[in-house]
Design an enzyme around this catalytic site. Sequence first.
Site, PDB file in Angstrom:
ATOM      1  N   LYS A 127       0.829  -1.207   0.000  1.00 50.49           N
ATOM      2  CA  LYS A 127       0.000   0.000   0.000  1.00 50.49           C
ATOM      3  C   LYS A 127       0.863   1.256   0.000  1.00 50.49           C
ATOM      4  CE  LYS A 127      -4.290  -1.844   1.887  1.00 50.49           C
ATOM      5  NZ  LYS A 127      -5.251  -1.874   2.981  1.00 50.49           N
TER       6      LYS A 127
ATOM      7  N   LYS B 209      -8.955 -11.243  -8.504  1.00 49.48           N
ATOM      8  CA  LYS B 209      -9.877 -11.324  -7.376  1.00 49.48           C
ATOM      9  C   LYS B 209     -10.985 -10.265  -7.503  1.00 49.48           C
ATOM     10  CE  LYS B 209      -9.132  -9.751  -2.798  1.00 49.48           C
ATOM     11  NZ  LYS B 209      -8.576  -9.820  -1.458  1.00 49.48           N
TER      12      LYS B 209
ATOM     13  N   LYS C 199     -13.249  -4.351  -4.617  1.00 52.40           N
ATOM     14  CA  LYS C 199     -13.772  -3.015  -4.906  1.00 52.40           C
ATOM     15  C   LYS C 199     -12.663  -2.074  -5.367  1.00 52.40           C
ATOM     16  CE  LYS C 199     -13.160  -2.019  -0.168  1.00 52.40           C
ATOM     17  NZ  LYS C 199     -12.906  -3.242   0.520  1.00 52.40           N
TER      18      LYS C 199
HETATM   19  P1  AMP Z   1     -11.596  -6.219   1.966  1.00 50.40           P
HETATM   20  O1  AMP Z   1     -12.570  -5.229   2.471  1.00 50.40           O
HETATM   21  O2  AMP Z   1     -11.385  -6.224   0.495  1.00 50.40           O
HETATM   22  O3  AMP Z   1     -10.300  -6.187   2.748  1.00 50.40           O
HETATM   23  O4  AMP Z   1     -12.221  -7.636   2.270  1.00 50.40           O
HETATM   24  C1  AMP Z   1     -12.770  -8.006   3.510  1.00 50.40           C
HETATM   25  C2  AMP Z   1     -12.693  -9.502   3.669  1.00 50.40           C
HETATM   26  O5  AMP Z   1     -13.266 -10.178   2.527  1.00 50.40           O
HETATM   27  C3  AMP Z   1     -11.240 -10.005   3.764  1.00 50.40           C
HETATM   28  O6  AMP Z   1     -11.148 -10.957   4.799  1.00 50.40           O
HETATM   29  C4  AMP Z   1     -10.968 -10.626   2.424  1.00 50.40           C
HETATM   30  O7  AMP Z   1     -10.085 -11.691   2.517  1.00 50.40           O
HETATM   31  C5  AMP Z   1     -12.333 -11.076   1.940  1.00 50.40           C
HETATM   32  N1  AMP Z   1     -12.411 -10.938   0.463  1.00 50.40           N
HETATM   33  C6  AMP Z   1     -12.379  -9.788  -0.249  1.00 50.40           C
HETATM   34  N2  AMP Z   1     -12.477 -10.038  -1.582  1.00 50.40           N
HETATM   35  C7  AMP Z   1     -12.562 -11.373  -1.723  1.00 50.40           C
HETATM   36  C8  AMP Z   1     -12.681 -12.256  -2.855  1.00 50.40           C
HETATM   37  N3  AMP Z   1     -12.749 -11.801  -4.114  1.00 50.40           N
HETATM   38  N4  AMP Z   1     -12.755 -13.583  -2.624  1.00 50.40           N
HETATM   39  C9  AMP Z   1     -12.702 -14.067  -1.361  1.00 50.40           C
HETATM   40  N5  AMP Z   1     -12.584 -13.298  -0.263  1.00 50.40           N
HETATM   41  C10 AMP Z   1     -12.514 -11.966  -0.422  1.00 50.40           C
END
Ligand code: AMP
Length: 332
Positions: free
Chosen positions: A114, A197, A200
């Site tokens: 980041k 993946k 967002k």
């Molecule tokens: P984030 O807000 O993107 O950090 O995601 C929140 C949670 O959702 C984290 O624990 C990620 O590992 C899970 N997550 C986000 N995107 C995916 C995805 N495409 N497939 C599986 N898990 C996801």
Amino acid sequence: MTRKRVLSGIQSTADSLHLGNYLGAVRQWVALQNEYEVFYFIADLHTLTVETEPEVLRKRILATAAQLLAIGVDPKESAFFLQSHVPEHNQLGWVMECLTGFGEASRMTQFKDKSQKSGSDRTVVGLFTYPMLMAADILLYQADLVPVGEDQRQHLEITRDLAGRFNSRYGKTFQVPDAYILKSGSKIYDLQNPTAKMSKSSSSVAGIIEFMDAPEINAKKIKSAVTDTGREVVFDEKEKPGISNLLTIHSLLSGKPIPEIEREFAGKGYGDFKAEVAEVVVEFVRPIRAKALELLENEPALMAILHTGAAKARIVAESTLSRAYENLGLVR
Ligand code: AMP
Ligand code: TRP
């Protein structure tokens, strides 16, 4: 009999959860709450590492809370709260910072990624100390298990190191938690770019299924998902990443094993298959969205749920913090 403790958190960085968040992470929250004593929270303080308009942040915190409740997090079975409502997180966070080496923190890959992306002048110190606040989140509640996505594995490792370090220097104070990482198969890919993946931050809107979007929009997104050459509906992540992703989504939401879905679509084309996946997704998301919208209409009731959750959480958090302070030699 005392039940083992499970704890997890999610940031409030978006107006809507997406299918990846749900299938990869928060689906577990609901599954675990009957068997374990659970603490679930919205990591609103972690969200401050990215500058957000106050009105937008406020809306996102409430929307995230409403969606988690709509998905099935049960405020009676859990302590469901906002991180910023329990000041002990910051208090123990400081202790964790004083236990972490500068080099150790510099090796965190999420920080490296980041901060490289935004440059050192635009990287806030909070991003550097993020894992220490996360360690405090976990250790305050003496959690045994922490369900998280694969991307959080390293943060769990440093949490375990810090707990062990504190315990050996100052006497047993914290439970050393285990990560509970969902197996692959629950990683969901971008509908438009099925080798990346669903996320967002990197996906185009057409590639993500958002829970707060209208059903017609989500149906259209599934029907326009990128598929592969060929015409058979079979699971093959290498040759058919698009179809495989849709099969994973269908199977996880409908509960049908993938081979059974493959059999149903033997001899039919991608079009029929996508129409059914769209139906499965839309019918799954519809009641969740409706419930979340209903909860958002009564903000005082939603806040009351969160305050009750914070009161439950604070009982545990206060007691752990006070033991930690005492063991450190702070005069009580
Ligand atoms: P984030 O807000 O993107 O950090 O995601 C929140 C949670 O959702 C984290 O624990 C990620 O590992 C899970 N997550 C986000 N995107 C995916 C995805 N495409 N497939 C599986 N898990 C996801
Ligand atoms: N860092 C986690 C994420 O981005 C969110 C989080 C904050 C968390 N504190 C936590 C997860 C404690 C589990 C336990 O997904």
